[in-house]
Design a protein around this motif. Structure first.
Motif, short mmCIF file in Angstrom:
data_model
loop_
_atom_site.label_atom_id
_atom_site.label_comp_id
_atom_site.label_asym_id
_atom_site.label_seq_id
_atom_site.Cartn_x
_atom_site.Cartn_y
_atom_site.Cartn_z
N MET A 138 -10.22 4.22 -0.04
CA MET A 138 -8.99 4.52 -1.63
C MET A 138 -9.71 4.37 -2.91
SD MET A 138 -6.11 2.72 0.10
CE MET A 138 -4.42 3.67 -0.64
N ILE A 139 -10.86 3.72 -3.05
CA ILE A 139 -10.65 3.11 -4.63
C ILE A 139 -11.84 3.62 -5.52
CG2 ILE A 139 -12.33 1.12 -5.91
CD1 ILE A 139 -11.39 -0.43 -3.44
N LEU B 77 3.32 2.44 -7.53
CA LEU B 77 4.36 3.43 -7.72
C LEU B 77 6.05 2.93 -7.15
CD1 LEU B 77 2.05 5.74 -6.49
CD2 LEU B 77 2.61 5.79 -8.90
N SER C 91 -2.25 -0.94 -6.01
CA SER C 91 -2.52 -0.04 -6.24
C SER C 91 -1.53 1.37 -6.06
CB SER C 91 -3.77 0.69 -6.03
OG SER C 91 -4.39 1.56 -4.73
N GLU D 1 -7.56 1.54 -11.77
CA GLU D 1 -7.67 1.91 -10.02
C GLU D 1 -6.44 1.60 -10.17
OE1 GLU D 1 -9.78 2.95 -8.04
OE2 GLU D 1 -8.49 2.70 -6.31
N VAL D 2 -5.34 1.00 -10.34
CA VAL D 2 -4.09 0.22 -9.94
C VAL D 2 -3.45 0.91 -10.92
CG1 VAL D 2 -2.11 -1.17 -10.33
CG2 VAL D 2 -4.30 -2.20 -9.47
N PHE E 147 -4.38 4.22 -12.11
CA PHE E 147 -4.76 6.02 -11.61
C PHE E 147 -3.09 6.43 -11.09
CE2 PHE E 147 -6.18 8.32 -8.43
CZ PHE E 147 -7.01 9.50 -8.96
N GLY E 148 -2.88 5.91 -10.12
CA GLY E 148 -1.31 6.34 -9.75
C GLY E 148 -0.50 6.80 -10.80
#
Lengths: 272, 615
Positions: free
Chosen positions: B434-435, B498, B494, B443-444, B446-447
């Motif tokens: 996933m990374i 959301l 990550s 990374e966190v 990104f979404g």
């Protein structure tokens, strides 16, 4: 789509190395010759072999259509870039249809392109037969037998081994990244799609590196690379049939080349 | 080879293995990983090496098979001898003729394109002629019952079958020592049980030396071992017979989980002593008084009798463990949890087959269930049963053939993968899958960034999430500097950023020792309690299922077989067989102790254990 399918035909019974060697002879001849008579015979033999191998057409129809498309594009490209190629080769000019500018249709050009078409008819069935009648693990041993270094041969075999796994992993990663919002469809700009692709590639590369680490240790622990030579579990010993086929392949190569180059030119010319 | 050395003791050691004051430091590390290891393993012994992650047990395994120092470079002092030969001077190839290794990941170590080819790998490298190779492969494959699958490719073999192929691959070379590096890590419970049985059979029939490296003690002890070596922080902490070790508190001190049946006995007030034979639930002495003196064989008291005239301590001394268990069981008051009421995700009549599947074989068949807000549910079943497919359908990765999925009463069929992800988060098993960024914050974030959220809003949410996940102190670290467990947390963060209401986790604790397992699970449970996050966990871990989930869905061959409490499922033999689970030892203990309702006993234990661990 181009996977090995088990079968009992005489093509299946041959060792992988034999088929590989025969394919090599066949390709060399097909590439060298422009002798239409030789090619007609070869195309007939290729198609006959395809029938003898009892390969089911449905199994390979996708790759067949792909090749057909590629061939059509190639023939078109030859005409677009060199509409007078046939005239240059055969030295005469029989115009059939007067076109615009340099784009006329000549009998020589049509004949030349028909020859290129024949080459496809020789190569495509032969390549497909080789792929679907040879077990992937026999490939490595076949390559090794015709002189390829066994580490290289094994690398190819390992690639075949991991293709399905990596495909599945790619799909999993791609979806989980899509869930995080990357856009790969045409809706997004090229820049965005490239960025999205990198978000898939990075995890894929890292997890593949992990894989390589594990497999290389496993191989080392089991003595891979210890000796200069190795034997093959899936290698088949040559039988009489193999020797005959290899001999026939070599003879056909010599014969075909002799017929082609007898008059000092690799083109068969019906126009003089 | 050196049988001519004469002296029996030496001859014995000749085929064995021995570390003398052995210290090892990896090239990349600033201090040694192994300190002054002294360990002798006699030929024919069966040894279990246990220890938490980072205890050095894997490094010991690497030393035994020669990956250290040949593949992993570093500096060694002291001695390591195999068959009386200085193993450090042997090449990895020579050592591999004496020690056969079965690695942890049955798929990763599968070299060949077919099972037969993989088994023959070592012979191929030794230039053995093809004919002889085939004969030897046939002989050895029947030893591990894989002879009917020799033509299959790794994709068509189960995890357990692949492991048996690996075993055959080392047995074919007639090595003296078999080394198993965490053989249970990647198997479902039933396959793990079979693996331990098979290893035991090989030990008895071939007389080879067996070394098992494993931190799942209860599962590894399913068949007895001669000694258990406990490692911690690069040192050997104990080297004892199982019965003695299990009676000590060494396991708890290093964070290795003791067998559940022993925890239950301790809760009931039984003192575990070697005389009780605590190494297996079928052998443990239950119907005798606590053998403090080791002689008295007082017959078991009937449940009706009381010992009111004695002080409780004295009474405990005189009661048999079975009686103590029964009395403990009677004292338990069932915990009645409020039934969850608000449906969050309703799945009804879901049907699905993979398009590439030849005869339209269904991967999911008419599955219906409902998850409620704030629930913690496990999804169990053997590999390929349809667990992951079900998760993929819920996340929209695959489109169902029929049936529907509704979230909060709204049909999801028109929602894209991206839209669903805002309600339902999915965390993959391997964090490395996933990374995709090198810094934690990126990374966190990104979404959120892909969703065009304003940057200062992004940063606030990222900060909040990092706080919740205990990652705030590391926020500027590169991800490559984190441990596996921390990476796992980053991937969870990550997804949490959301703000989904439901989190689906694929094997959240795979490959982690007890301490890390507890850390991750307590973290998830905390999220569940504090934020009302619902959890659906795909798992092979029966402990996780029992301890952390209140409900379990059992899937086999694409069908939903059961939707019940973990205690009921792990005590139902038909379900256990159909879904490759393993019956909990608590149930066996209860049956042996003569507890009238063994199922209830399992539930009582879980409730009690939860209270004990979280006051």
């Amino acid at each position: 789509m181009l996977a090995y399918a088990e079968g009992k035909s005489f093509v299946h019974a041959l060792s992988g190395a034999t088929k590989f060697l025969f394919f090599l002879f066949w390709s060399v001849l097909a590439m060298m010759t422009y002798d239409t008579r030789v090619m007609l015979v070869m195309a007939a033999v290729s198609i006959l072999l395809f029938a003898v191998s009892r390969t089911r057409f449905e199994d390979v129809s996708f790759i067949f259509r792909l090749l057909l498309l590629f061939m059509a594009l190639n023939l078109l490209a030859i005409y677009l870039f060199a509409p007078e190629q046939g005239v240059a080769i055969y030295g005469t000019r029989h115009v059939i249809l007067q076109g615009i500018g340099r784009y006329t249709v000549t009998a020589e050009q049509l004949f030349y392109e028909a020859n290129v078409f024949l080459k496809y008819c020789i190569m495509a069935p032969a390549a497909i037969i080789l792929m679907v009648t040879t077990h992937p693990s026999e490939f490595a041993s076949s390559l090794n037998r015709i002189g390829v270094n066994y580490s290289v041969a094994y690398a190819i075999s390992l690639t075949l081994r991991y293709i399905p796994d990596v495909q599945r992993e790619f799909q999993d990663i791609s979806r989980s990244q899509q869930a995080r919002g990357i856009e790969l469809s045409r809706k997004a700009s090229l820049m965005k799609r490239l960025k999205g692709a990198s978000a898939i590639l990075m995890p894929l590369v890292f997890s593949s590196l992990e894989r390589i680490d594990v497999i290389s240790h496993a191989m080392e622990l089991r003595g891979f690379g210890k000796k200069k030579r190795r034997t093959w579990y899936s290698g088949r010993p040559f039988k009489v049939l193999d020797l005959i086929v290899m001999l026939v392949g070599a003879l056909l190569l010599v014969l075909g080349l002799w017929i082609t180059f007898r008059d000092g030119n690799r083109f068969f010319n019906p126009f003089v | 080879m050196n049988a001519a050395t004469g002296l029996e003791k030496t001859a014995d050691m000749v085929r064995g293995l021995e570390f003398l004051d052995f210290t090892f430091q990896y090239e990349s590390q600033s201090s040694p990983t192994l300190h002054h290891i002294n360990l002798a393993i006699r030929p024919g012994e069966k040894i279990l090496i246990a220890g938490p992650s980072g205890s050095g047990k894997s490094t010991v395994a690497h030393c035994i098979n020669g990956l250290v120092p040949h593949a992993f470079k570093g500096e060694c002092t002291g001695n390591y001898r195999v068959s009386g030969v200085d193993a450090l001077k042997l090449g990895i190839f020579d050592l591999s003729k004496r020690v056969g290794t079965v690695l942890q990941d049955p798929d990763g170590q599968f070299v060949g394109l077919t099972a037969g080819e993989d088994i023959a790998f070592v012979l191929e490298n030794d230039c053995i002629p093809t004919e002889e190779m085939k004969n030897r492969v046939n002989a050895v494959s029947s030893l591990v019952s894989i002879d009917n699958h020799l033509h299959k490719s790794p994709q068509d073999l189960s995890g357990g079958q692949k492991q048996r192929v690996s075993m055959a691959g080392v047995l074919i070379d007639d090595v003296d020592i078999l080394l198993f590096d965490e053989p249970l890590a990647n198997l479902d419970p039933e396959a793990g049980k079979h693996a331990i049985e098979l290893i035991d059979r090989l030990h008895r029939t071939t007389g080879k030396t067996i070394i098992l490296i494993e931190h799942r003690l209860e599962d590894a002890l399913f068949r007895s071992v001669d000694r258990i070596v406990v490692m911690d922080k690069g040192r050997i902490l104990a080297d004892l017979a199982p019965d003695i070790l299990l009676s000590s508190d060494i396991l708890a001190s290093v964070g290795i989980r003791e067998p559940l049946y022993l925890s239950a006995l301790k809760y009931a007030g039984v003192t575990i002593t070697p005389a009780l034979c605590p190494d297996h639930v079928d052998r443990i002495v239950l119907h005798r008084t606590a053998p403090g003196d080791g002689t008295a064989l007082v017959p078991d008291q009937s449940p009706g009798q009381t010992f009111s005239d004695q002080s409780p301590d004295q009474a405990a001394q005189e009661k048999s463990p079975a009686r103590l268990l029964r009395e403990w069981d009677v004292r338990q008051i069932p915990v009645i949890l409020p039934a969850p009421v608000t449906p969050l995700l309703s799945v009804s009549h879901l049907d699905f087959h993979y398009p590439q599947e030849p005869n339209r074989k269904k991967a999911v068949r008419d599955i219906s269930f409902c998850l409620h807000r704030g629930e913690c549910v496990s999804l169990v079943g053997r590999n390929g049963a349809g667990k992951s497919t079900l998760a993929k359908l819920i996340c929209g990765f695959e489109k169902p053939d029929g049936g529907s999925i509704a979230y909060d009463g709204r049909d999801l069929s028109r929602d894209s993968i991206k839209q669903r992800a805002e309600h339902i988060g999915y965390v993959m098993q391997n964090p490395n899958q996933m990374i995709s960024h090198s810094l934690i914050t990126d990374e966190v974030a990104f979404g959120l960034r892909t969703r065009q959220i304003l940057e200062n809003e992004v940063m606030t949410r990222v900060e909040d999430t990092l706080q919740v996940c205990g990652l705030h102190p590391f926020r500027h670290w590169p991800i490559s500097a984190l441990s596996f467990g921390q990476k796992k947390r980053v991937t969870i963060a990550s997804i949490l950023v959301l703000r989904p209401q439901l989190l689906i986790l694929d094997e959240p604790t795979a490959g982690q020792d007890y301490r890390h397992y507890t850390e991750i699970m307590e973290f998830l449970l905390g999220l569940n309690r504090n934020t009302g996050l619902s959890l659906l966990m795909i798992t092979h871990d029966m402990h996780l299922m029992l301890e952390y989930t209140t409900r379990a869905l059992v899937v086999a061959d694409g069908n939903l077989l059961a939707d019940d409490t973990p205690a009921n499922i792990l005590t139902d033999d038909d379900l256990i067989a159909a879904a490759s689970l393993k019956r909990t030892s608590l149930f066996d203990l209860a049956v042996r102790a003569g507890i009238p309702q063994p199922r209830d006993f399992v539930q009582h234990f879980i409730d009690y254990d939860r209270r004990m661990r979280r006051p």
